[in-house]
Design an enzyme around this catalytic site. Sequence first.
Site, PDB file in Angstrom:
ATOM      1  N   LEU A 110      -2.773   2.481   6.491  1.00  0.00           N
ATOM      2  CA  LEU A 110      -2.903   2.234   5.066  1.00  0.00           C
ATOM      3  C   LEU A 110      -2.017   3.257   4.368  1.00  0.00           C
ATOM      4  O   LEU A 110      -1.965   4.415   4.769  1.00  0.00           O
ATOM      5  CB  LEU A 110      -4.355   2.395   4.597  1.00  0.00           C
ATOM      6  CG  LEU A 110      -5.374   1.384   5.117  1.00  0.00           C
ATOM      7  CD1 LEU A 110      -6.768   1.715   4.573  1.00  0.00           C
ATOM      8  CD2 LEU A 110      -4.992  -0.042   4.749  1.00  0.00           C
ATOM      9  N   ASP A 111      -1.326   2.827   3.308  1.00  0.00           N
ATOM     10  CA  ASP A 111      -0.455   3.742   2.571  1.00  0.00           C
ATOM     11  C   ASP A 111      -1.257   4.925   2.047  1.00  0.00           C
ATOM     12  O   ASP A 111      -2.473   4.853   1.879  1.00  0.00           O
ATOM     13  CB  ASP A 111       0.203   3.023   1.391  1.00  0.00           C
ATOM     14  CG  ASP A 111       1.070   1.853   1.840  1.00  0.00           C
ATOM     15  OD1 ASP A 111       1.464   1.834   3.014  1.00  0.00           O
ATOM     16  OD2 ASP A 111       1.341   0.974   1.011  1.00  0.00           O
ATOM     17  N   LYS A 112      -0.543   5.997   1.739  1.00  0.00           N
ATOM     18  CA  LYS A 112      -1.186   7.217   1.245  1.00  0.00           C
ATOM     19  C   LYS A 112      -2.075   6.934   0.042  1.00  0.00           C
ATOM     20  O   LYS A 112      -3.175   7.486  -0.089  1.00  0.00           O
ATOM     21  CB  LYS A 112      -0.121   8.259   0.888  1.00  0.00           C
ATOM     22  CG  LYS A 112      -0.681   9.574   0.366  1.00  0.00           C
ATOM     23  CD  LYS A 112       0.440  10.556   0.062  1.00  0.00           C
ATOM     24  CE  LYS A 112      -0.091  11.834  -0.563  1.00  0.00           C
ATOM     25  NZ  LYS A 112       0.984  12.804  -0.889  1.00  0.00           N
TER      26      LYS A 112
END
Length: 248
Positions: A110-112
């Site tokens: 998952l993106d930051k």
Amino acid sequence: MLRLDKYLCDMKAGTRSQVKALIRKGQVMVNGLPVKSPEMKIEENSDQVCVNGKSISYARHVYFMLNKPAGCVSATQDNHDKTVLQLMREQKGAFDDALLQRELFPVGRLDKDTEGLLLITDDGELAHRLLSPAAHVEKTYYVEIDGPLTDAQQNSLQEGVDIGEKSLTRPAILKEIPGLSFHHVDAASAWQLTITEGKFHQVKRMMQAVGRNVVYLKRFRMGTLLLDETLAPGAFRPLTAKELSDLQ
């Protein structure tokens, strides 16, 4: 069945030499009796193993559900940002620390700035099955964007859009979520989006392909696994037996 020294090393009771020293000193008991041989075979599901009076239960693999907060990265290590594993290991006493010291990794990324469901495990075989492009495992997200979607934009997402890859994205399932208070000040509409791929920044790129920007993103389903909404951001727990059975 496992050798006793391997059993104890797997459960982070010490290095192999440390474990052998514990056994020689009579500090390891199996089914209530002290043992002296590191080569003793253990039935991991039924034998009771204790080290210095502490019971050591065996787990071949471990599986955690994490409600990932924004601000940490889905990686095992990073030179700039806190990783999800660092986040979990900081919560001392939440679970058996020995299990958290295993060679864990997040299943997918998952993106930051993306929140929500992340599976953490040391089971490479399960991770491969869930991430294999051929498996088409469904992943469902709650998405807030900076404007409405026209019928034409919705149809494009549902049919597949060009995000700069060799082929269009696979068809998505899209449903508007009306009447909610948004998480982000720039949000103008909210959607439930289900995809069966896991390309880099895929949800964001899909929305950009139809002229919209994602301002808030949260994953709440991966295959059969649903995010436990009682988990606060940053909290985690082991999978239940049913959750694990359904995934496998």
